[in-house]
Design an enzyme around this catalytic site. Structure first.
Site, PDB file in Angstrom:
ATOM      1  CB  CYS A  90      -0.323 -48.099   9.047  1.00 34.23           C
ATOM      2  SG  CYS A  90      -1.265 -46.588   9.065  1.00 34.23           S
ATOM      3  N   GLY A 118      -6.111 -39.008  15.513  1.00 34.05           N
ATOM      4  CA  GLY A 118      -7.125 -40.041  15.366  1.00 34.05           C
ATOM      5  C   GLY A 118      -6.787 -41.281  16.192  1.00 34.05           C
ATOM      6  CB  THR A 119      -3.561 -43.026  16.780  1.00 34.52           C
ATOM      7  OG1 THR A 119      -3.291 -43.150  15.381  1.00 34.52           O
ATOM      8  CG2 THR A 119      -3.082 -44.265  17.517  1.00 34.52           C
ATOM      9  CG  ASN A 136      -7.504 -46.677   6.299  1.00 34.96           C
ATOM     10  OD1 ASN A 136      -8.413 -47.288   6.879  1.00 34.96           O
ATOM     11  ND2 ASN A 136      -6.245 -47.060   6.367  1.00 34.96           N
ATOM     12  CD  GLN A 147      -9.014 -41.908   5.278  1.00 32.93           C
ATOM     13  OE1 GLN A 147      -9.269 -41.198   4.314  1.00 32.93           O
ATOM     14  NE2 GLN A 147      -7.772 -42.085   5.701  1.00 32.93           N
TER      15      GLN A 147
HETATM   16  C1  LIG Z   1      -5.143 -41.754   9.555  1.00 31.46           C
HETATM   17  C2  LIG Z   1      -6.158 -42.602  10.233  1.00 31.46           C
HETATM   18  C3  LIG Z   1      -6.124 -42.787  11.623  1.00 31.46           C
HETATM   19  C4  LIG Z   1      -5.013 -42.255  12.473  1.00 31.46           C
HETATM   20  O1  LIG Z   1      -5.106 -40.868  12.673  1.00 31.46           O
HETATM   21  P1  LIG Z   1      -3.793 -40.080  13.190  1.00 31.46           P
HETATM   22  O2  LIG Z   1      -4.279 -38.686  13.407  1.00 31.46           O
HETATM   23  O3  LIG Z   1      -2.785 -40.190  12.095  1.00 31.46           O
HETATM   24  O4  LIG Z   1      -3.369 -40.740  14.449  1.00 31.46           O
HETATM   25  C5  LIG Z   1      -7.116 -43.543  12.207  1.00 31.46           C
HETATM   26  N1  LIG Z   1      -8.100 -44.072  11.476  1.00 31.46           N
HETATM   27  C6  LIG Z   1      -8.176 -43.909  10.141  1.00 31.46           C
HETATM   28  C7  LIG Z   1      -9.303 -44.517   9.381  1.00 31.46           C
HETATM   29  C8  LIG Z   1      -7.204 -43.181   9.468  1.00 31.46           C
HETATM   30  O5  LIG Z   1      -7.265 -43.036   8.155  1.00 31.46           O
END
Ligand SMILES: *Cc1c(COP(=O)(O)O)cnc(C)c1O
Length: 384
Positions: free
Chosen positions: A325, A71-72, A151, A179
Site C-alpha cells: 500500500c 478487510g478494509t 503484514n 494476515q
Molecule cells: C490486506 C490487508 C488489509 C486489507 O484487506 P482488503 O481485503 O484488501 O481490504 C487489512 N489489514 C491487513 C493486515 C492486510 O494485510
C-alpha cells in the site's frame, strides 16, 4: 521465463476449487438473496452456507459473521461504528503504531471527528508489550484494536493476553486478523476478542470480500446505510459469488492448515537462512519466533528496495518492499520505523511471502538470483 510469486501477503491466486464453486452464482444461480422465489432462496442458502464455513474457520457462531467488501471495510466498521455507538462511555481508542492503513487512516478520521487515539510503541521485533497497553488504558478507553499479525514483518501479537488486559479495564477488543485467518489457528473464543476482521483474497478466495466477526452482545451498527441486508448491519445487495468463494476458501484453508503450516515453515526457514548466509549486511526484521509461516522479511543495507524489486521482477520473481500500500510513495515504512530501524536501512526492505504452490526449487532459484542482484546494486550504489 520462470514466474515465481512470493507476495502472498499482498494477495493470493483464487484456488481452482473456489472458482468452480463461484461460477454457478454468476450464471444460473444469479438470484437476489432477498427475493422470495426459488432462485432467490437458492442464493440465500448459499450465503448462509458460506457464513457457516467462515464461522467454522474462526470458531464463531454464523450469526456473528457479517460479510463486507474486504478487510478494509471490516476494519472501518469495527472502529468507526464501535466508537460512534459507544461514545457515551468514553471517547478514547488505543491501537498499535504498526497497524495496516485500514486501521491507521480510520483512526485519523476518528480524531478529526473528536475521538482521542493512542498509538502504542512496539519492541524492535514488532511486539506490543502487555505492560505498554496496561499503561495506556484509562477510564475513557472504550476500544483497543491491535492486529493479530503484521503484514510487513509477520510478527504475531500476544492477542489473548492483550485482549484480557483491555477487558479488565472495561474496553472492548478488535483485531485485524487479515494476515492470520486461514494461515494459523484463529479462534475468537480462545483469543477472547469482541471483533475480528478477515479478508478472502489473502486466503485463496476472491478479492472484494471479507467479514467482520462481532461477538454476540457487542454494541455495533452499520457503516453503509441502505437495505436491511446482513441482519441490518450492512446495506447493499450481497456479493453472492464472492461470498460463496470466501466460504469455500475458508473451508479449504481449515482442511489444509496443518499441512500448509509445515510446508511454509520449512520453506520459509530455508529461504531466510539462505539469504542471511549469502548476503552480507542483511538485517532480519520481525520476530524470529512469533511469525507467520512462510513470511520472510529483511532489510539490506546500502541498497534501495525499489531497485531490488524491479531487478527481481526482471528474473520473474514477484515480491514486495515495505507494504504494497505504501510502495507508491517513496517513504520508509511506518512499521519498520516504529520498530526502531533507521530510515536509511528501512529503504532497503524486502518481503518474500510464500504460498501453497511455492516449492524447494523456487527457493533455490531466489537464493541464486538475489545475492547477485544485491551485489550488483551495491557495487553501483552511491549509498555504499
Ligand atoms: C490486506 C490487508 C488489509 C486489507 O484487506 P482488503 O481485503 O484488501 O481490504 C487489512 N489489514 C491487513 C493486515 C492486510 O494485510
Amino acid at each position: 521465463m520462470r514466474e515465481i510469486y512470493m507476495d502472498h501477503s499482498a494477495t493470493t491466486p483464487v484456488d481452482e476449487a473456489v472458482f468452480e464453486a463461484m461460477i454457478p452464482f454468476y450464471t444460473s444461480q444469479y438470484g437476489n438473496p432477498s427475493s422470495v422465489y426459488s432462485k432467490g432462496r437458492a442464493a440465500r442458502r448459499a450465503l448462509e452456507k458460506a457464513r457457516e464455513q467462515v464461522a467454522a474457520l474462526i470458531n464463531a457462531h454464523p450469526r456473528e459473521i457479517f460479510f463486507t467488501s474486504g478487510g478494509t471495510e471490516a476494519d472501518n466498521q469495527a472502529l468507526v461504528s464501535y466508537m460512534m455507538n459507544n461514545s457515551h462511555r468514553g471517547k478514547h481508542l488505543i491501537i498499535s503504531s504498526i497497524e495496516h492503513h485500514a486501521v491507521l487512516d480510520t483512526c485519523e478520521y476518528l480524531q478529526k471527528i473528536g475521538f482521542e487515539v493512542t498509538r502504542l510503541p512496539v519492541t524492535p521485533s514488532g511486539l506490543v508489550e502487555p505492560d505498554t497497553l496496561k499503561q495506556a488504558l484509562k477510564p475513557g478507553t472504550i476500544l483497543v484494536s491491535i492486529m493479530h499479525a503484521n503484514n510487513e514483518v509477520g510478527t504475531i501479537q500476544p492477542i489473548k493476553e492483550l485482549a484480557s488486559i483491555a477487558h479488565e479495564a472495561g474496553a472492548a477488543f478488535h483485531t485485524d486478523a487479515v494476515q492470520t485467518a486461514g494461515k494459523i489457528p484463529v479462534d475468537v473464543k480462545d483469543l477472547g476478542v469482541d471483533m475480528l476482521s478477515a479478508s478472502s483474497h489473502k486466503l485463496y478466495g476472491p478479492k472484494g470480500v471479507g467479514c467482520l466477526y462481532v461477538k454476540k452482545g457487542t454494541k455495533l451498527g452499520k457503516l453503509l446505510y441502505g437495505g436491511s441486508q446482513e441482519s441490518n448491519m450492512r446495506g447493499g445487495t450481497e456479493n453472492v459469488p464472492g461470498i460463496v468463494g470466501f466460504g469455500k476458501a475458508a473451508e479449504l484453508a481449515q482442511t489444509r492448515m496443518s499441512e500448509q503450516i509445515a510446508h511454509l515453515t520449512g520453506l520459509g526457514k530455508k529461504l531466510q537462512k539462505g539469504i542471511v548466509e549469502k548476503i552480507p549486511r542483511t538485517i532480519m526484521t520481525g520476530d524470529p519466533e512469533n511469525r507467520i509461516p512462510g513470511h520472510v522479511s529483511v532489510c539490506f543495507e546500502a541498497v534501495e528496495g525499489e531497485s531490488v524489486l524491479l531487478m527481481l521482477d526482471s528474473y520473474g520473481i514477484m515480491a514486495s518492499g515495505g507494504s504494497a500500500c505504501t510502495s507508491e510513495a517513496l517513504e520508509p515504512s511506518h512499521v519498520l520505523l516504529a520498530m526502531g530501524i533507521p530510515a536509511e536501512t528501512a529503504y532497503g526492505a524486502l518481503r518474500l511471502t510464500l504460498g501453497k504452490d511455492n516449492c524447494e526449487e523456487d527457493i533455490d532459484y531466489v537464493l541464486e538470483v538475489l545475492p547477485r542482484i544485491i551485489n550488483s546494486l551495491r557495487t553501483s550504489s552511491p549509498l555504499r
